[in-house]
Design a protein around this motif. Structure first.
Motif, PDB file in Angstrom:
ATOM      1  N   ASP A  49      71.288  45.938  70.482  1.00  0.00           N
ATOM      2  CA  ASP A  49      70.941  44.713  69.752  1.00  0.00           C
ATOM      3  C   ASP A  49      70.390  44.983  68.362  1.00  0.00           C
ATOM      4  O   ASP A  49      70.472  44.128  67.492  1.00  0.00           O
ATOM      5  CB  ASP A  49      69.894  43.905  70.526  1.00  0.00           C
ATOM      6  N   HIS A  89      80.218  39.619  75.586  1.00  0.00           N
ATOM      7  CA  HIS A  89      79.861  38.824  74.415  1.00  0.00           C
ATOM      8  C   HIS A  89      79.653  39.715  73.188  1.00  0.00           C
ATOM      9  O   HIS A  89      80.138  39.410  72.095  1.00  0.00           O
ATOM     10  CB  HIS A  89      78.598  38.015  74.710  1.00  0.00           C
ATOM     11  N   HIS A  90      78.965  40.825  73.370  1.00  0.00           N
ATOM     12  CA  HIS A  90      78.690  41.751  72.266  1.00  0.00           C
ATOM     13  C   HIS A  90      79.998  42.339  71.715  1.00  0.00           C
ATOM     14  O   HIS A  90      80.192  42.410  70.507  1.00  0.00           O
ATOM     15  CB  HIS A  90      77.756  42.870  72.735  1.00  0.00           C
ATOM     16  N   VAL A  92      83.059  41.079  71.940  1.00  0.00           N
ATOM     17  CA  VAL A  92      83.858  40.035  71.287  1.00  0.00           C
ATOM     18  C   VAL A  92      83.284  39.698  69.913  1.00  0.00           C
ATOM     19  O   VAL A  92      84.035  39.546  68.944  1.00  0.00           O
ATOM     20  CB  VAL A  92      83.945  38.776  72.183  1.00  0.00           C
ATOM     21  N   GLN A  93      81.971  39.607  69.804  1.00  0.00           N
ATOM     22  CA  GLN A  93      81.351  39.273  68.517  1.00  0.00           C
ATOM     23  C   GLN A  93      81.559  40.356  67.475  1.00  0.00           C
ATOM     24  O   GLN A  93      81.714  40.056  66.303  1.00  0.00           O
ATOM     25  CB  GLN A  93      79.859  39.023  68.694  1.00  0.00           C
ATOM     26  N   ARG A  94      81.528  41.616  67.896  1.00  0.00           N
ATOM     27  CA  ARG A  94      81.601  42.716  66.937  1.00  0.00           C
ATOM     28  C   ARG A  94      82.951  43.410  66.925  1.00  0.00           C
ATOM     29  O   ARG A  94      83.065  44.513  66.403  1.00  0.00           O
ATOM     30  CB  ARG A  94      80.527  43.751  67.263  1.00  0.00           C
ATOM     31  N   GLN A  95      83.972  42.802  67.480  1.00  0.00           N
ATOM     32  CA  GLN A  95      85.241  43.495  67.669  1.00  0.00           C
ATOM     33  C   GLN A  95      85.828  44.066  66.378  1.00  0.00           C
ATOM     34  O   GLN A  95      86.414  45.141  66.394  1.00  0.00           O
ATOM     35  CB  GLN A  95      86.249  42.609  68.365  1.00  0.00           C
TER      36      GLN A  95
END
Length: 128
Positions: A49, A89-90, A92-95
């Protein structure tokens, strides 16, 4: 592990990736102690995070994988599902910004959670 500091973790990951000799040995020992600590999962999530370096995030993902494998019986089903959702989620957000080696390591944790939980809580599509 009360002596955790993000700076020390990043330095250990950097030494492990680039160092040689005693610095690398010390970094390995530090990370091994961290992996076996009771709050390793919380520390790994904090590192991921905190937008640490990719090397640090990779080591944190390894810690997550080891904790899931080692402490499977201790982790409640809700904690495992929450961790699975958090990782997906992490990713997908930072792909776009995430290097492939880090994405693979994180998704490996998700795969382990799904595979080990398969018979404990089978998917809904088997009931009809």
């Amino acid at each position: 592990m009360s002596e955790f500091s993000l700076e020390q973790f990043n330095a250990a990951c950097n030494s492990l990736a680039t160092g040689a000799g005693q610095g690398r040995v010390d970094a390995e020992q530090y990370l091994l102690r961290l992996r076996s600590s009771e709050d390793a999962l919380a520390i790994a999530r904090f590192v991921i995070d905190s937008a640490a370096t990719d090397t640090s995030s990779f080591q944190a993902a390894i810690i997550m994988k080891e904790v899931v494998l080692r402490d499977w019986a201790k982790l409640p089903a809700e904690a495992r599902n929450e961790l699975k959702g958090y990782i997906i989620h992490h990713v997908v957000q930072r792909q776009e910004a995430m290097p492939p080696y880090l994405r693979r390591q994180l998704l490996q944790v998700v795969c382990i959670i799904i595979k080990r939980g398969w018979f404990e809580d089978p998917p809904d599509f088997f009931t009809g």
